[in-house]
Design an enzyme around this catalytic site. Sequence first.
Site, PDB file in Angstrom:
ATOM      1  N   ASP A 282       0.794  -1.226   0.000  1.00  0.00           N
ATOM      2  CA  ASP A 282       0.000   0.000   0.000  1.00  0.00           C
ATOM      3  C   ASP A 282       0.829   1.279   0.000  1.00  0.00           C
ATOM      4  O   ASP A 282       1.268   1.727  -1.041  1.00  0.00           O
ATOM      5  CB  ASP A 282      -0.972  -0.016   1.187  1.00  0.00           C
TER       6      ASP A 282
ATOM      7  N   GLU B  81      -4.042  -6.446  13.408  1.00  0.00           N
ATOM      8  CA  GLU B  81      -3.589  -6.326  12.016  1.00  0.00           C
ATOM      9  C   GLU B  81      -2.089  -6.042  11.942  1.00  0.00           C
ATOM     10  O   GLU B  81      -1.360  -6.641  11.170  1.00  0.00           O
ATOM     11  CB  GLU B  81      -4.376  -5.211  11.323  1.00  0.00           C
TER      12      GLU B  81
END
Length: 805
Positions: free
Chosen positions: A535, A774
Amino acid sequence: MAPQAAKGNSSRPRLLPQKPDKNPPAGIRGGFFSGPFFWLFALGSPIVLACLAFQFFAGGPARGSDIEVLLPPIPAPVNDSGLTWGTLRAQHYFGLRTRHPHSPLFGMMWFDQPQGGMPAVRHWCNDKEVNSYGWTQADGRTFGRQTINDTTVLLKTDWVNTPESTFTARVSSKLHKKYKDAAPRVNFYFYLALESPSHGSLRLPQSKEIAIEGRTAELGDFKLTIESRDRDESIVTDLLLPSVQLARLNDHVLEKMRVSQTQHGIAYVLAQGEPKATEGTFAVMAINAPAETQFEVTFSRTNAKEAPPKGAAFDERLKERTEAFEQRFEAAFELAEKSYSPSESAMAHVALSNMLGSIGVWHGSNKVKQSGGRSIVAYGPHSLLSAVPSRPFFPRGFLWDEGFHQLLISRFDPVLSLECVTSWLNTMNVNGWIPREMILSAEAEAKVPAEYVAQDPSVANPPSFFYLLDTVTRDSMFVNQHRATFSAIYFKAAKWYNWLITSQAGRYSDSLRWRGRNSTITTELNPKTLASGLDDFPRASHPSDKEYHLDLRCWLAVASRVLARLAETFSTADEAESYRRKYTELSNFDNLVKRHWTEEGEQFADFGLHSLNVRLVKKEKIVQGHHGNTKVTWMERVVEEPPKERHVSDAMGYVGLFPLIAGLVPPTEHEKLRAILGHLNDPEELWTPFGIRSLSTLSPYYHAWNTEHDPPYWRGSIWMPINYLVLRSLGEYAAEAGVGEELRAEIVATHRRLKKALVGNLAKQFASTGFLWEHYDDRTGKGKGTHPMTGWTSLVLMVMSEDDL
């Protein structure tokens, strides 16, 4: 890349334990080709490949441009009717369905009896809605045990299925001590839903039992029965709707709620006195009950040979399956001999159980961009069986995540893993492209920001499945059991690879470039590279067709290496040799250094049009309107040094570790290995007491926001998948003959303290929060992002299972 066992005699397959010979004797093949299974393969595989080739060369729109054309599916690894119930609705706290596209959907909603305002309905998994939740034991097939720690009550949901396409679930509720005096009541809503009236019908029985009846073509007549321990103290109402939108089930229920005065005080009940449908697609049994209660839910079928287990029989069935799970868990991961603490062991069980209990199934079509993004078309239909990264935030399939998921699942249940892999490869189009996200239903789409729904057929994702294929295909017995499936898997994996190597080609034959970066955007500090999976990890500041990306080269070097070996079994000697040649080109160390090594930082890096001085600054302007002037502000990137072609030397982090991860640095290259280890072990760069951070603290992008609204993501946080790959790589290098003793000692020491850091911090955070997260803060070790992270953070179990060096 995998560490060789330093202790014991474990025979478990390891990740990439061998690299193919770059210069094998011409024409020599062994293994399968030298055994009796060759003739079975020789006779059977042409049939499979002919079927695959038929559609490839079939008429219709121009081949190579039609993204709507799917390749024929891979044969299923098991003969499954698809009518077995499972926890295949990952996005719900407690939801069951079968794999069949027309399956009834079972679910549970609940909420405290509110004193005022609308009820806070629990149904879809959401961040920060309950204290914690997750599967403590689940095998992904036959049973599961889940604890949901809500604010008022502690819920437990246990369930088992049967071969008769039935199931039993037990839901128990216990009030937290601080609410004992208040004695609140809780509303439980148990429902069945059908996606369409064409799939069957539901009805409410004309009796006082708490039940829902129905029929589908696949299951025949069935009944969902809810037995309440506190029936006499409960308020029971029901609801039957002719049709619903599955993504709006909460709304449908809320719209039909009414406040009513009852013998138990003011209560929310479902609408009474309204005309009721006789048949429908959504039926709910609502039970307003004491907070401390228990329900036994059974799904039975008229034509089943035996009823689902109840009472003591359910207890016995659940006990049998939990014991079998524990035995299988220990056989797969061998943790008992490693002396982990009880809290670490609990985390390990939750890691696997949440991965397996969060496998979902979806049917439908993707929305895909066509004609350069000017139009959106339906791509499908697909039937996807996949683990999910996160039940509350990412309850859908993600391509590169799934490669990591399956490394864990295949260790415990290789057939289930094979089912998931074939499901994913069956989404491939005729060109070899696979969507990076699978968003196949209204329920799945409801959790996705609109701009990310449509998939781009020019955008790739890391081919992490090749690590899995290399591991599982080393088990010759397992391969022989599923020969036709693996033959077709090889065909599609090779096609995927060929699409990647051509569609993501760089300016040189040995360079590659992730597509999809925005070269015109001015609101991002560094334009994102979503295709890479990393990302916002900083790349060349000015995207161009001249850049090339280090991690993509390494991914495809690994894929070339794996296909070179698999081709020896599933294809021809010539094809195997072609993959070896490509691996030789991509792994050529002199060229790797030429393209990606920068002496100024003593690191491997991307190359492109890059400025070393960019920043976000606040801009503003006055906009005239009917009601006066308004000041509008925004953040915009300012480039204070003109970009030029150079290495991205100011972003040492995960990308710079990929040559080590992929095993492309020869063990005799001590200087380069020491430089990488130097970055790994330097607290100012990548080392933390909690694991390896994603970006050096010396980088100007470290913890930098990418836009006014995008906080740092892969810019410092600790992520388990890359830490896992680094750890496995260090173990592999420690076993290499060309590594000197001094360097080996440094590698072993790094491996040991990295493993200790990862397991220790994740266990600490799990003990304090009840979740795997996460990613983790590189300064405090605390969990960040979505939780529970039912996906790749569960690789901590793989880390725990590896033998110490």
